[in-house]
Design a protein around this motif. Structure first.
Motif, PDB file in Angstrom:
ATOM      1  N   ILE A   1     -15.229  46.754  30.875  1.00 31.04           N
ATOM      2  CA  ILE A   1     -15.811  47.603  29.752  1.00 31.04           C
ATOM      3  C   ILE A   1     -17.389  47.554  29.529  1.00 31.04           C
ATOM      4  CG2 ILE A   1     -15.440  46.070  27.661  1.00 31.04           C
ATOM      5  CD1 ILE A   1     -14.712  48.941  26.150  1.00 31.04           C
ATOM      6  N   VAL A   2     -17.723  46.420  29.721  1.00 31.37           N
ATOM      7  CA  VAL A   2     -19.354  46.131  29.533  1.00 31.37           C
ATOM      8  C   VAL A   2     -19.992  46.894  30.849  1.00 31.37           C
ATOM      9  CG1 VAL A   2     -20.849  44.429  29.744  1.00 31.37           C
ATOM     10  CG2 VAL A   2     -18.851  43.830  28.578  1.00 31.37           C
ATOM     11  N   TRP A   3     -19.291  46.959  31.874  1.00 28.84           N
ATOM     12  CA  TRP A   3     -19.892  47.509  33.312  1.00 28.84           C
ATOM     13  C   TRP A   3     -19.951  49.068  32.891  1.00 28.84           C
ATOM     14  CZ3 TRP A   3     -23.311  45.592  36.414  1.00 28.84           C
ATOM     15  CH2 TRP A   3     -22.936  44.230  36.747  1.00 28.84           C
ATOM     16  N   PHE A   4     -19.011  49.419  32.259  1.00 27.35           N
ATOM     17  CA  PHE A   4     -18.827  50.810  31.850  1.00 27.35           C
ATOM     18  C   PHE A   4     -19.818  51.464  30.994  1.00 27.35           C
ATOM     19  CE2 PHE A   4     -17.119  54.707  30.192  1.00 27.35           C
ATOM     20  CZ  PHE A   4     -16.433  55.333  31.343  1.00 27.35           C
TER      21      PHE A   4
ATOM     22  N   ILE B   1     -11.090  59.395  28.562  1.00 28.64           N
ATOM     23  CA  ILE B   1     -12.112  58.498  29.429  1.00 28.64           C
ATOM     24  C   ILE B   1     -11.381  57.201  29.348  1.00 28.64           C
ATOM     25  CG2 ILE B   1     -14.343  57.499  28.965  1.00 28.64           C
ATOM     26  CD1 ILE B   1     -14.534  60.249  29.662  1.00 28.64           C
ATOM     27  N   SER B   2     -11.548  56.542  30.407  1.00 29.17           N
ATOM     28  CA  SER B   2     -10.698  55.231  30.516  1.00 29.17           C
ATOM     29  C   SER B   2     -11.616  54.237  30.582  1.00 29.17           C
ATOM     30  CB  SER B   2      -9.886  55.130  31.765  1.00 29.17           C
ATOM     31  OG  SER B   2      -9.433  53.867  32.167  1.00 29.17           O
ATOM     32  N   TRP B   3     -11.775  53.346  29.374  1.00 26.62           N
ATOM     33  CA  TRP B   3     -12.984  52.301  29.382  1.00 26.62           C
ATOM     34  C   TRP B   3     -13.099  51.198  30.255  1.00 26.62           C
ATOM     35  CZ3 TRP B   3     -16.517  54.937  26.572  1.00 26.62           C
ATOM     36  CH2 TRP B   3     -16.182  55.677  25.572  1.00 26.62           C
ATOM     37  N   SER B   4     -11.460  50.609  30.487  1.00 26.58           N
ATOM     38  CA  SER B   4     -11.553  49.566  31.443  1.00 26.58           C
ATOM     39  C   SER B   4     -10.148  49.841  32.094  1.00 26.58           C
ATOM     40  CB  SER B   4     -11.854  48.277  30.934  1.00 26.58           C
ATOM     41  OG  SER B   4     -10.585  48.103  30.106  1.00 26.58           O
ATOM     42  N   GLU B   5      -9.967  48.927  32.862  1.00 27.22           N
ATOM     43  CA  GLU B   5      -8.670  49.032  33.829  1.00 27.22           C
ATOM     44  C   GLU B   5      -7.182  49.379  32.798  1.00 27.22           C
ATOM     45  OE1 GLU B   5      -8.350  46.315  36.877  1.00 27.22           O
ATOM     46  OE2 GLU B   5      -6.556  47.298  37.645  1.00 27.22           O
TER      47      GLU B   5
ATOM     48  N   ALA C   1     -20.334  61.846  26.147  1.00 24.83           N
ATOM     49  CA  ALA C   1     -19.061  62.252  26.809  1.00 24.83           C
ATOM     50  C   ALA C   1     -19.462  62.354  28.464  1.00 24.83           C
ATOM     51  CB  ALA C   1     -18.605  63.360  26.256  1.00 24.83           C
ATOM     52  N   ILE C   2     -20.256  63.083  28.295  1.00 22.84           N
ATOM     53  CA  ILE C   2     -20.816  63.560  30.046  1.00 22.84           C
ATOM     54  C   ILE C   2     -21.192  62.483  30.601  1.00 22.84           C
ATOM     55  CG2 ILE C   2     -22.473  64.830  31.163  1.00 22.84           C
ATOM     56  CD1 ILE C   2     -21.432  67.277  30.305  1.00 22.84           C
ATOM     57  N   ALA C   3     -22.011  61.534  29.963  1.00 22.58           N
ATOM     58  CA  ALA C   3     -22.329  60.250  30.642  1.00 22.58           C
ATOM     59  C   ALA C   3     -21.167  59.391  30.880  1.00 22.58           C
ATOM     60  CB  ALA C   3     -23.428  59.499  29.802  1.00 22.58           C
ATOM     61  N   ALA C   4     -20.034  59.330  30.211  1.00 21.48           N
ATOM     62  CA  ALA C   4     -18.882  58.545  30.493  1.00 21.48           C
ATOM     63  C   ALA C   4     -18.093  59.175  31.623  1.00 21.48           C
ATOM     64  CB  ALA C   4     -17.945  58.513  29.177  1.00 21.48           C
ATOM     65  N   PHE C   5     -18.285  60.794  31.606  1.00 22.92           N
ATOM     66  CA  PHE C   5     -17.343  61.306  32.759  1.00 22.92           C
ATOM     67  C   PHE C   5     -18.169  60.826  34.156  1.00 22.92           C
ATOM     68  CE2 PHE C   5     -16.308  65.528  34.579  1.00 22.92           C
ATOM     69  CZ  PHE C   5     -15.092  65.326  34.659  1.00 22.92           C
ATOM     70  N   ALA C   6     -19.612  61.235  33.989  1.00 19.61           N
ATOM     71  CA  ALA C   6     -20.304  60.872  35.258  1.00 19.61           C
ATOM     72  C   ALA C   6     -20.292  59.511  35.565  1.00 19.61           C
ATOM     73  CB  ALA C   6     -21.737  61.127  34.884  1.00 19.61           C
ATOM     74  N   THR C   7     -20.134  58.359  34.580  1.00 18.46           N
ATOM     75  CA  THR C   7     -19.930  56.909  35.211  1.00 18.46           C
ATOM     76  C   THR C   7     -18.476  57.061  35.653  1.00 18.46           C
ATOM     77  OG1 THR C   7     -20.868  56.420  33.211  1.00 18.46           O
ATOM     78  CG2 THR C   7     -19.675  54.694  34.330  1.00 18.46           C
ATOM     79  N   THR C   8     -17.408  57.554  35.258  1.00 19.52           N
ATOM     80  CA  THR C   8     -16.245  57.447  35.876  1.00 19.52           C
ATOM     81  C   THR C   8     -16.096  58.224  37.527  1.00 19.52           C
ATOM     82  OG1 THR C   8     -15.331  57.887  33.810  1.00 19.52           O
ATOM     83  CG2 THR C   8     -13.941  58.277  35.624  1.00 19.52           C
TER      84      THR C   8
ATOM     85  N   PHE D   1     -20.248  56.740  39.518  1.00 21.80           N
ATOM     86  CA  PHE D   1     -20.456  55.245  39.320  1.00 21.80           C
ATOM     87  C   PHE D   1     -19.164  54.261  39.436  1.00 21.80           C
ATOM     88  CE2 PHE D   1     -25.110  54.626  38.507  1.00 21.80           C
ATOM     89  CZ  PHE D   1     -25.556  55.738  39.245  1.00 21.80           C
ATOM     90  N   GLY D   2     -17.999  54.568  39.652  1.00 21.13           N
ATOM     91  CA  GLY D   2     -16.812  53.801  39.847  1.00 21.13           C
ATOM     92  C   GLY D   2     -16.430  53.076  38.542  1.00 21.13           C
ATOM     93  N   GLY D   3     -16.585  54.031  37.326  1.00 22.37           N
ATOM     94  CA  GLY D   3     -16.171  53.553  36.049  1.00 22.37           C
ATOM     95  C   GLY D   3     -16.377  52.150  35.540  1.00 22.37           C
ATOM     96  N   TRP D   4     -15.287  51.486  35.561  1.00 19.49           N
ATOM     97  CA  TRP D   4     -15.368  50.032  35.048  1.00 19.49           C
ATOM     98  C   TRP D   4     -15.602  49.113  36.473  1.00 19.49           C
ATOM     99  CZ3 TRP D   4     -10.691  52.723  35.072  1.00 19.49           C
ATOM    100  CH2 TRP D   4      -9.871  52.409  35.924  1.00 19.49           C
ATOM    101  N   LEU D   5     -15.829  49.599  37.436  1.00 19.59           N
ATOM    102  CA  LEU D   5     -15.912  48.694  38.635  1.00 19.59           C
ATOM    103  C   LEU D   5     -17.179  47.772  38.511  1.00 19.59           C
ATOM    104  CD1 LEU D   5     -14.581  50.703  41.435  1.00 19.59           C
ATOM    105  CD2 LEU D   5     -13.319  49.146  40.185  1.00 19.59           C
ATOM    106  N   GLY D   6     -17.300  46.850  39.057  1.00 23.42           N
ATOM    107  CA  GLY D   6     -18.426  45.769  39.027  1.00 23.42           C
ATOM    108  C   GLY D   6     -18.218  44.496  39.315  1.00 23.42           C
ATOM    109  N   PRO D   7     -19.053  43.513  39.454  1.00 27.00           N
ATOM    110  CA  PRO D   7     -18.747  42.074  39.598  1.00 27.00           C
ATOM    111  C   PRO D   7     -18.146  41.477  38.562  1.00 27.00           C
ATOM    112  CG  PRO D   7     -21.290  42.875  40.455  1.00 27.00           C
ATOM    113  CD  PRO D   7     -20.406  43.973  39.549  1.00 27.00           C
ATOM    114  N   ALA D   8     -17.197  40.475  39.062  1.00 24.17           N
ATOM    115  CA  ALA D   8     -16.445  40.163  37.870  1.00 24.17           C
ATOM    116  C   ALA D   8     -16.858  39.348  36.608  1.00 24.17           C
ATOM    117  CB  ALA D   8     -15.446  39.178  38.524  1.00 24.17           C
TER     118      ALA D   8
END
Lengths: 320, 168
Positions: free
Chosen positions: A263-266, A93-97, A241-248, A251-258
């Motif tokens: 990691i907070v978005w994730f 799982i990649s928490w942020s970039e 873990a399944i929630a983190a996988f689904a997010t990646t 839901f675009g993992g760590w992507l989100g407004p800057a």
């Protein structure tokens, strides 16, 4: 030095996970409480913050009971075997970039393969307890997990076809390039994933392995004290873990407004998934066994296959 | 000794110890569990060699599917403590010893004569990836893959037919 860094990362993730599980349980009780117009736990600490800690303290101080007729070694080993794979999957799982452990080229396969090992812990626990309710619960749990793993894997394949890589980070980078999350590009796959993920986790409305009205409490009927706590920990770790996988994936993992770091978005997106599961638990009644299996084999798997075919055709047609 | 060597030794000892335990333990349920650990250790060795794809397939197919299959087989049959007779005949012992010795000889011969590529050459790392395996399977060996698929489908349908007859 590399090894030391890896060990520190693993311990940090484990620590973070224990905290997350503690508050996930509180979150679940609070969410269900408010949905049923009551306050939920509110005695220990402000807003019931220390309720789960008190519960865990109680479990740890309980007498350690192993049934006399149980298969002792397997009985002791089973909770560990159930927990270890659920924790191992966090490696990909990649928490942020910049914050990740292993940039594995087959991350998706690794996650799906290793997480399926939890079945072994469930089966070992149910078998070794020497109790008919445990055994029935374990068999139900395993047959359900094996069946629902197929639509889970098949729903993910559409994304893999579009991205052309099994690397979880590549999947997020692809969503960044396209500018769309996969929940839009692969909406049927998302629905199939959510349904089969709930069944994989043995959560309501598919919590047949733990149906307390017929099976006492399923495969961990005979477990008490800290071994029971370990099973609960494994269950919630797997849910996270399944929630983190689904997010990646969707839901675009760590992507989100800057204005917030990745990691907070994730974590926020993960919380959203956890909330959906608790929400379903508070609203839906339990499914019946035969409906559950029929729904998997006759509805979900054909739909997932259809999704793969359509995705492949679109990919070739659009020339991506 | 670099960390890779340490991990290799740990995993190798684990794999061998678990394999011996499969033969040595009394209860069949213990044997199945130690077999699962053996498969896991071997998957770890694959990861260590950089063959991640093979490693994960080892976990999915062997540690996951085969072990669960064994456990279901164990549940559906009797599970009393069944051991082989304590003193096998002398001929059996000699024959099995010769058989195992021959197998070991063949394997050592194969391993020692293998033409291993040099360390660090880029080809080594490219051959084991999922991408490469997919290209080879669906390129050069596509007929074999489809033949296998037919065979497996036939086996699946056969299993369903047999199960149906029993249910009547």
């Amino acid at each position: 030095m590399d090894l030391l860094f890896m060990a520190i990362y693993a311990v940090a993730v484990l620590g973070g996970l224990l905290g997350a599980v503690t508050y996930a349980i509180l979150f679940e009780r609070k969410v269900i409480g408010y949905m049923q117009i009551r306050t939920g736990p509110n005695r220990y600490g402000p807003w019931g913050m220390f309720q789960t800690i008190a519960d865990v303290m109680k479990l740890l101080m309980k007498e350690d009971i192993i049934p006399a007729q149980a298969d002792r070694k397997i009985f002791v080993l089973a909770p560990v075997v159930a927990f270890a794979p659920a924790f191992m999957v966090f490696a990909v799982i990649s928490w942020s970039e910049n914050l990740y452990a292993a940039d594995l080229n087959i991350g998706v396969l690794y996650f799906l393969g290793v997480s399926s090992m939890t079945m072994l812990g469930v089966l070992m626990g149910g078998w070794s307890s020497n109790n008919k309710y445990s055994l029935l619960g374990a068999i139900r749990g395993v047959s359900q997990m094996i069946s629902y793993e197929l639509p889970l894997v098949l729903s993910v394949l559409g994304i893999v076809i579009l991205v052309g890589s099994l690397n979880l980070r590549d999947i997020v980078f692809f969503q960044q390039d396209v500018g769309l999350w996969f929940i839009i590009l692969q909406f049927p796959a998302f629905i199939i994933y959510m349904i089969s993920a709930i069944a994989e986790l043995n959560r309501s409305p598919f919590d047949l392995p733990e149906a307390e009205s017929e099976l006492v409490s399923g495969y961990h009927t005979e477990y008490s004290g800290f071994r029971y706590a370990f099973y609960m920990l494994a269950e919630y770790t797997y849910a996270i873990a399944i929630a983190a996988f689904a997010t990646t994936l969707f839901f675009g993992g760590w992507l989100g407004p800057a204005f917030l770091p990745g990691i907070v978005w994730f974590l926020l997106k993960m919380c959203l998934f956890m909330f959906v599961w608790f929400w379903l638990r508070a609203t839906l009644p339990r499914a019946r066994v035969e409906n559950l299996m029929q729904f998997c084999w006759k509805v979900l798997i054909p739909l997932a296959l259809l999704n793969i075919v359509v995705t492949a055709i679109i990919k070739v047609w659009m020339g991506w | 000794m670099n960390p890779q060597m340490i991990f290799f030794l740990v995993l190798a000892v684990l794999a061998i110890a678990c394999a011996v335990l499969v033969l040595q333990l009394k209860r069949i349920s213990h044997r199945v569990v130690s077999m699962a650990f053996c498969f896991f250790a071997i998957a770890g060795l694959y990861f260590l060699l950089g063959a991640e794809f093979i490693g994960i397939i080892q976990i999915i197919v062997y540690a996951g599917a085969v072990t669960i299959l064994f456990i279901f087989g164990m549940m559906m049959t009797e599970h009393r403590n069944i051991t082989f007779s304590a003193h096998p005949r002398k001929l059996h012992r000699v024959l099995s010893f010769v058989g195992v010795g021959t197998l070991l000889g063949f394997m050592l011969y194969g391993i020692l004569n293998m033409d291993l590529p040099q360390n660090g050459s880029p080809r080594v790392y490219e051959e084991g990836t999922a991408h490469e395996i997919g290209l080879v399977l669906y390129g050069h060996y596509v007929i074999a893959v489809i033949g296998m698929a037919f065979l497996l489908t036939a086996a699946l349908i056969g299993a369903i037919v047999i199960a149906r007859k029993e249910a009547k």
